[in-house]
Design a protein around this motif. Structure first.
Motif, mmCIF file in Angstrom:
data_model
loop_
_atom_site.group_PDB
_atom_site.id
_atom_site.type_symbol
_atom_site.label_atom_id
_atom_site.label_comp_id
_atom_site.label_asym_id
_atom_site.label_seq_id
_atom_site.Cartn_x
_atom_site.Cartn_y
_atom_site.Cartn_z
ATOM 1 N N GLU A 245 37.805 -31.692 -6.536
ATOM 2 C CA GLU A 245 36.404 -31.735 -6.111
ATOM 3 C C GLU A 245 35.756 -30.353 -6.208
ATOM 4 O O GLU A 245 34.613 -30.228 -6.655
ATOM 5 C CB GLU A 245 36.297 -32.264 -4.683
ATOM 6 C CG GLU A 245 36.615 -33.732 -4.577
ATOM 7 C CD GLU A 245 36.482 -34.266 -3.157
ATOM 8 O OE1 GLU A 245 35.845 -33.588 -2.308
ATOM 9 O OE2 GLU A 245 36.997 -35.358 -2.895
ATOM 10 N N ASP B 247 35.609 -36.681 -0.971
ATOM 11 C CA ASP B 247 36.472 -36.912 0.185
ATOM 12 C C ASP B 247 36.687 -35.635 0.980
ATOM 13 O O ASP B 247 36.959 -35.682 2.168
ATOM 14 C CB ASP B 247 37.834 -37.452 -0.273
ATOM 15 C CG ASP B 247 37.737 -38.826 -0.907
ATOM 16 O OD1 ASP B 247 36.802 -39.584 -0.550
ATOM 17 O OD2 ASP B 247 38.581 -39.144 -1.768
ATOM 18 N N VAL B 248 36.567 -34.489 0.319
ATOM 19 C CA VAL B 248 36.850 -33.202 0.950
ATOM 20 C C VAL B 248 35.581 -32.361 1.099
ATOM 21 O O VAL B 248 35.359 -31.757 2.136
ATOM 22 C CB VAL B 248 37.914 -32.420 0.138
ATOM 23 C CG1 VAL B 248 38.213 -31.073 0.769
ATOM 24 C CG2 VAL B 248 39.189 -33.245 -0.013
ATOM 25 N N TRP C 275 39.515 -23.562 0.358
ATOM 26 C CA TRP C 275 39.652 -23.759 1.805
ATOM 27 C C TRP C 275 39.314 -22.486 2.569
ATOM 28 O O TRP C 275 38.824 -22.553 3.679
ATOM 29 C CB TRP C 275 41.043 -24.258 2.164
ATOM 30 C CG TRP C 275 41.228 -25.644 1.669
ATOM 31 C CD1 TRP C 275 40.881 -26.807 2.314
ATOM 32 C CD2 TRP C 275 41.725 -26.039 0.398
ATOM 33 N NE1 TRP C 275 41.134 -27.893 1.515
ATOM 34 C CE2 TRP C 275 41.674 -27.446 0.329
ATOM 35 C CE3 TRP C 275 42.228 -25.348 -0.697
ATOM 36 C CZ2 TRP C 275 42.091 -28.158 -0.770
ATOM 37 C CZ3 TRP C 275 42.648 -26.063 -1.796
ATOM 38 C CH2 TRP C 275 42.575 -27.459 -1.825
ATOM 39 N N GLY D 258 45.059 -30.518 3.831
ATOM 40 C CA GLY D 258 45.111 -31.956 3.570
ATOM 41 C C GLY D 258 45.586 -32.247 2.160
ATOM 42 O O GLY D 258 46.595 -31.724 1.714
ATOM 43 N N ASP D 259 44.849 -33.056 1.446
ATOM 44 C CA ASP D 259 45.180 -33.410 0.058
ATOM 45 C C ASP D 259 44.639 -32.311 -0.850
ATOM 46 O O ASP D 259 43.515 -32.360 -1.319
ATOM 47 C CB ASP D 259 44.564 -34.766 -0.288
ATOM 48 C CG ASP D 259 44.933 -35.256 -1.685
ATOM 49 O OD1 ASP D 259 45.499 -34.471 -2.478
ATOM 50 O OD2 ASP D 259 44.653 -36.418 -1.981
ATOM 51 N N TYR D 260 45.455 -31.300 -1.094
ATOM 52 C CA TYR D 260 44.943 -30.150 -1.839
ATOM 53 C C TYR D 260 44.716 -30.434 -3.311
ATOM 54 O O TYR D 260 43.918 -29.747 -3.949
ATOM 55 C CB TYR D 260 45.797 -28.899 -1.643
ATOM 56 C CG TYR D 260 47.242 -28.997 -2.061
ATOM 57 C CD1 TYR D 260 47.624 -28.770 -3.374
ATOM 58 C CD2 TYR D 260 48.221 -29.267 -1.128
ATOM 59 C CE1 TYR D 260 48.953 -28.841 -3.750
ATOM 60 C CE2 TYR D 260 49.541 -29.333 -1.488
ATOM 61 C CZ TYR D 260 49.910 -29.115 -2.801
ATOM 62 O OH TYR D 260 51.227 -29.180 -3.160
ATOM 63 N N GLN E 224 43.290 -33.270 -4.429
ATOM 64 C CA GLN E 224 41.939 -33.836 -4.401
ATOM 65 C C GLN E 224 40.910 -32.756 -4.098
ATOM 66 O O GLN E 224 39.850 -32.698 -4.720
ATOM 67 C CB GLN E 224 41.841 -34.976 -3.379
ATOM 68 C CG GLN E 224 40.469 -35.607 -3.280
ATOM 69 C CD GLN E 224 40.035 -36.319 -4.550
ATOM 70 O OE1 GLN E 224 40.852 -36.737 -5.356
ATOM 71 N NE2 GLN E 224 38.730 -36.449 -4.738
ATOM 72 N N GLY E 225 41.213 -31.882 -3.144
ATOM 73 C CA GLY E 225 40.283 -30.812 -2.805
ATOM 74 C C GLY E 225 40.036 -29.864 -3.965
ATOM 75 O O GLY E 225 38.899 -29.452 -4.212
#
Length: 142
Positions: free
Chosen positions: A91, A110-111, A41, A83-85, A87-88
């Motif tokens: 990815e 998604d990320v 991020w 957000g959805d860390y 999932q991030g």
């Protein structure tokens, strides 16, 4: 007793692990040099690949990466919503491994997203693991 590796935490508001790992890589000859808590991020996965392969070159193959999030709080303090860390992180790991292999297909997650022009050429498969220090590693996705 000598050390086998040194791991520097990567936090937005602390000492920067990339500078510390680079300095350690050039000052040592044997120990593995690692950044842990490097999150996608504050740096895009493609930037992490550039850092990681540069560190691997500086260290003559002794680099490793702990990809993940140390804390969501530091990022929130500077206005970054992860957000959805889970999932991030998943990815980002896929993107990093793909770019290290030299594969460059378009990626639509998604990320994160990459176009089919995002190729890096084949690079060494630097040891990379997913990690987290967050109190809860629950995913918000189903």
């Amino acid at each position: 007793a000598p050390f086998d590796s040194v791991w520097y935490p990567h936090d937005m508001l602390r000492t920067h692990s990339w500078a510390l790992t680079a300095a350690t890589a050039t000052a040592t000859e044997r120990i593995q040099v690692c950044s842990v808590g490097t999150n996608p991020w504050s740096r895009h996965p493609a930037q992490i690949v550039a850092f990681l392969t540069t560190l691997d070159s500086l260290s003559n193959g002794r680099a490793a990466l702990g990809l993940g999030i140390h804390t969501t709080e530091h990022l929130a303090w500077v206005g970054v919503d992860v957000g959805d860390y889970v999932q991030g992180t998943r990815e980002a790991y896929e993107i990093i491994r793909t770019l290290l292999r030299g594969d460059g297909p378009a990626y639509e997650g998604d990320v994160f997203r990459l176009t089919d022009q995002a190729t890096s050429g084949s690079r060494p498969l630097v040891p990379t693991c997913r990690s987290t220090y967050a109190r809860s590693a629950r995913s918000t996705s189903s």
